[in-house]
Design an enzyme around this catalytic site. Structure first.
Site, PDB file in Angstrom:
ATOM      1  CG  ASP A   1      -1.816   1.208   1.261  1.00  0.00           C
ATOM      2  OD1 ASP A   1      -1.353   2.330   0.968  1.00  0.00           O
ATOM      3  OD2 ASP A   1      -3.002   1.027   1.549  1.00  0.00           O
ATOM      4  CG  HIS A   2       1.507   4.324  -3.138  1.00  0.00           C
ATOM      5  ND1 HIS A   2       0.205   4.092  -3.480  1.00  0.00           N
ATOM      6  CD2 HIS A   2       1.713   5.649  -3.335  1.00  0.00           C
ATOM      7  CE1 HIS A   2      -0.348   5.223  -3.868  1.00  0.00           C
ATOM      8  NE2 HIS A   2       0.546   6.190  -3.796  1.00  0.00           N
TER       9      HIS A   2
ATOM     10  CG  HIS B   1      -3.999   4.715  -0.568  1.00  0.00           C
ATOM     11  ND1 HIS B   1      -3.163   3.633  -0.650  1.00  0.00           N
ATOM     12  CD2 HIS B   1      -4.264   5.074  -1.853  1.00  0.00           C
ATOM     13  CE1 HIS B   1      -2.937   3.355  -1.934  1.00  0.00           C
ATOM     14  NE2 HIS B   1      -3.598   4.202  -2.677  1.00  0.00           N
TER      15      HIS B   1
HETATM   16  C1  BG6 Z   1      -3.516   5.123  -6.269  1.00  0.00           C
HETATM   17  C2  BG6 Z   1      -4.884   5.329  -6.881  1.00  0.00           C
HETATM   18  O1  BG6 Z   1      -3.545   4.043  -5.393  1.00  0.00           O
HETATM   19  O2  BG6 Z   1      -3.130   6.278  -5.581  1.00  0.00           O
HETATM   20  C3  BG6 Z   1      -4.897   6.546  -7.783  1.00  0.00           C
HETATM   21  O3  BG6 Z   1      -5.253   4.180  -7.613  1.00  0.00           O
HETATM   22  C4  BG6 Z   1      -4.347   7.749  -7.060  1.00  0.00           C
HETATM   23  O4  BG6 Z   1      -6.202   6.813  -8.240  1.00  0.00           O
HETATM   24  C5  BG6 Z   1      -3.017   7.428  -6.385  1.00  0.00           C
HETATM   25  O5  BG6 Z   1      -4.185   8.784  -7.999  1.00  0.00           O
HETATM   26  C6  BG6 Z   1      -2.562   8.562  -5.515  1.00  0.00           C
HETATM   27  O6  BG6 Z   1      -1.258   8.327  -5.102  1.00  0.00           O
HETATM   28  P1  BG6 Z   1      -0.313   9.534  -4.697  1.00  0.00           P
HETATM   29  O7  BG6 Z   1       0.936   8.891  -4.233  1.00  0.00           O
HETATM   30  O8  BG6 Z   1      -0.160  10.377  -5.903  1.00  0.00           O
HETATM   31  O9  BG6 Z   1      -1.028  10.264  -3.607  1.00  0.00           O
END
Ligand code: BG6
Length: 492
Positions: A183-184, A246
């Site tokens: 989960d980044h 997230h």
């Molecule tokens: C992803 C979603 O997990 O996270 C995208 O699928 C979203 O829709 C993205 O744009 C947002 O990531 P970050 O790191 O740009 O906040």
């Protein structure tokens, strides 16, 4: 789980896709450039598209920044290309994976040590997760010593049942110890900081409960719509895209009890206990009344969600959702946690805003509430809104801030990309910032009833309210958050 130091091949599956190009390869490059890849590490791209090495290199390095102006970076890019090769092949075909293994073994034949480590990074659509997990295990797994790991990223299913099916299928081939579920958001600097902020500060720890806190807002805003990705997005919607993973991760770190140690299982045990509490003490864990759904419409020269030709006409898929969760334990009883996420809004911002209670009435009237804001992005910051006396000859309280904006406070700091931090964790064998199987299960348990309602599986589908592209969200939002005790301070 062991740390990998050398003799490693990293295979990026789905190497011709967007995730690989935009995130995986640039992260691998940054690790390489800073000397964090294992000694002798080599990278293999794998995908269906037939392309030669040059074309692959062009794609893999197209999102690496700075090579035009900086000779060191340009040189590093060339060296990085030298490490990287490409194999084309199908995802369902065992023979193609034999071919991949032959290529891996060719590379490994130059390694001195017997231990050989293989990391398989899935930058893949979910439809092929299972065949790829199976084929890798059957054709590319190294049984002769060394470490094998898979790295896999959402969507992990659509609801509790489909997630369980996926978990169970992958589990037939890969152990939990070998599996790193990304989960980044867990790789983001500010999210990682939450543990330190909470547990290394007595002053904050003492105020971290229902006695001091009125409500908590966890907000994700993006200034662009689903342009070009509408067809994919429509099957998921904003809750599955952002909140179930997230924002729920952020919530669980914010609210869990103190782990016994920083060890991965200790941290994840605490998160899971908290999530189980949410999922089981209240049913459904999120009430329909506690949800506000929105969908953006054309405005300011930008198209509406339904104007995207890849989106089914009349789709009721939410591109905005506010959802309030409750935690029924002595620490948090009665404190609303409001998650808000939306596409096509007025700005890019992800933040946690903890709003404290009013001071006891008496000597001050209408005074601003304290707020602790943790801005995850952009422009990482922590600031605490405090009331202070106006300097000078009058005694009047004015709202002011104690401000820890990273750019100003940590002048030299380079904040790593989430994927960079996470891939390094995979190499180090540290699962702390990855999603454990039971954690995923309970996250789906929390959201599945509300998602089934939105999907129309438990009656008529709810209609999202419209909001203009580029706005702050549905006009109903202000009343929604006020319902949960949020008070807009005079100067917000
Ligand atoms: C992803 C979603 O997990 O996270 C995208 O699928 C979203 O829709 C993205 O744009 C947002 O990531 P970050 O790191 O740009 O906040």
């Amino acid at each position: 789980t062991a740390e990998i130091k050398d003799n490693t091949v990293i295979v990026v599956l789905g190497a011709s896709g967007d995730l690989a190009k935009k995130k995986t390869f640039p992260a691998l490059f940054n690790l390489y450039r800073q000397g964090f890849l294992p000694r002798g590490c080599r990278i293999i791209g794998y995908a269906r598209t037939k392309m030669d090495k040059d074309e692959f290199h062009k794609r893999a390095t197209s999102y690496i920044k700075g090579a035009d102006e900086n000779k060191d970076i340009a040189n590093a890019v060339e060296a990085f290309k030298e490490l990287s090769t490409y194999v084309a092949g199908d995802y369902e075909d065992g023979a193609a994976f034999d071919n991949l293994r032959t290529h891996i073994e060719e590379i490994e034949s130059s390694y001195q040590a017997k231990e050989r480590n293989r990391i398989f990074y899935f930058a893949l659509p979910p439809t092929v997760f299972i065949p790829v997990a199976k084929n890798l295990k059957e054709h590319c797994y190294n049984n002769k010593g060394g470490v094998n790991r898979i790295v896999i990223e959402k969507p992990f299913g659509q609801d509790l049942d489909s997630a369980r099916e996926l978990l169970n299928s992958v589990r037939q081939f890969w152990t939990e110890d070998e599996t790193f579920r990304i989960d980044h958001y867990l790789g983001k600097e500010m999210v990682k900081n939450l543990l330190v902020l909470r547990f290394a500060n007595v002053a904050l720890g003492a105020a971290w409960d229902k006695n001091s806190i009125s409500n908590v807002q966890i907000t994700f805003k993006e200034p662009f719509g689903t342009e070009g990705r509408g067809g994919y997005f429509d099957e998921f919607g904003i809750i599955r895209d952002i909140e179930q993973n997230h924002l729920l991760q952020v919530l669980s770190i914010l609210t869990m009890e103190r782990p016994v140690s920083f060890a991965a299982e200790d941290i994840r045990d605490e998160k899971v206990s908290l999530l189980i509490l949410i999922s089981s003490s209240l049913y459904p864990p999120i009430e329909r009344n506690d949800v506000l759904l929105g969908q953006y419409v054309a405005a300011n020269g930008k198209p509406g969600y339904l104007d995207d030709s890849t989106v089914p006409p009349n789709s009721t898929c939410p591109t905005f959702a506010a959802a309030t969760l409750w935690i029924n334990n002595p620490r948090w009883e009665g404190v609303p946690f409001v998650m808000k996420a939306g596409k096509a809004l007025n700005e890019a911002k992800v933040e946690v805003r903890i709003q404290f209670k009013d001071v006891t009435q008496g000597i001050f009237k209408d005074i601003a509430r304290n707020e602790l804001v943790i801005r995850i992005q952009p422009n990482e910051a922590i600031y605490l809104k405090l009331n202070s006396k106006t300097p000078g000859l009058y005694t009047r309280a004015i709202p002011t801030e104690m401000d820890l904006t990273y750019k100003r406070r940590f002048l030299e700091a380079k904040i790593p990309e989430a994927y960079e931090a996470l891939i390094l964790d995979v190499l180090r064998g540290d699962h702390s910032n990855f999603v454990r199987n039971d954690e995923l299960d309970v996250a789906w348990k929390i959201f599945t009833p509300i998602l089934h309602w939105i999907d129309g599986r438990s009656g008529p589908k709810p209609r999202p309210v419209p909001y203009p592209y580029g706005s702050r969200g549905p006009k109903e939002l202000d009343a929604f958050i006020e319902k949960y005790g949020y008070r807009r301070n005079a100067e917000a």
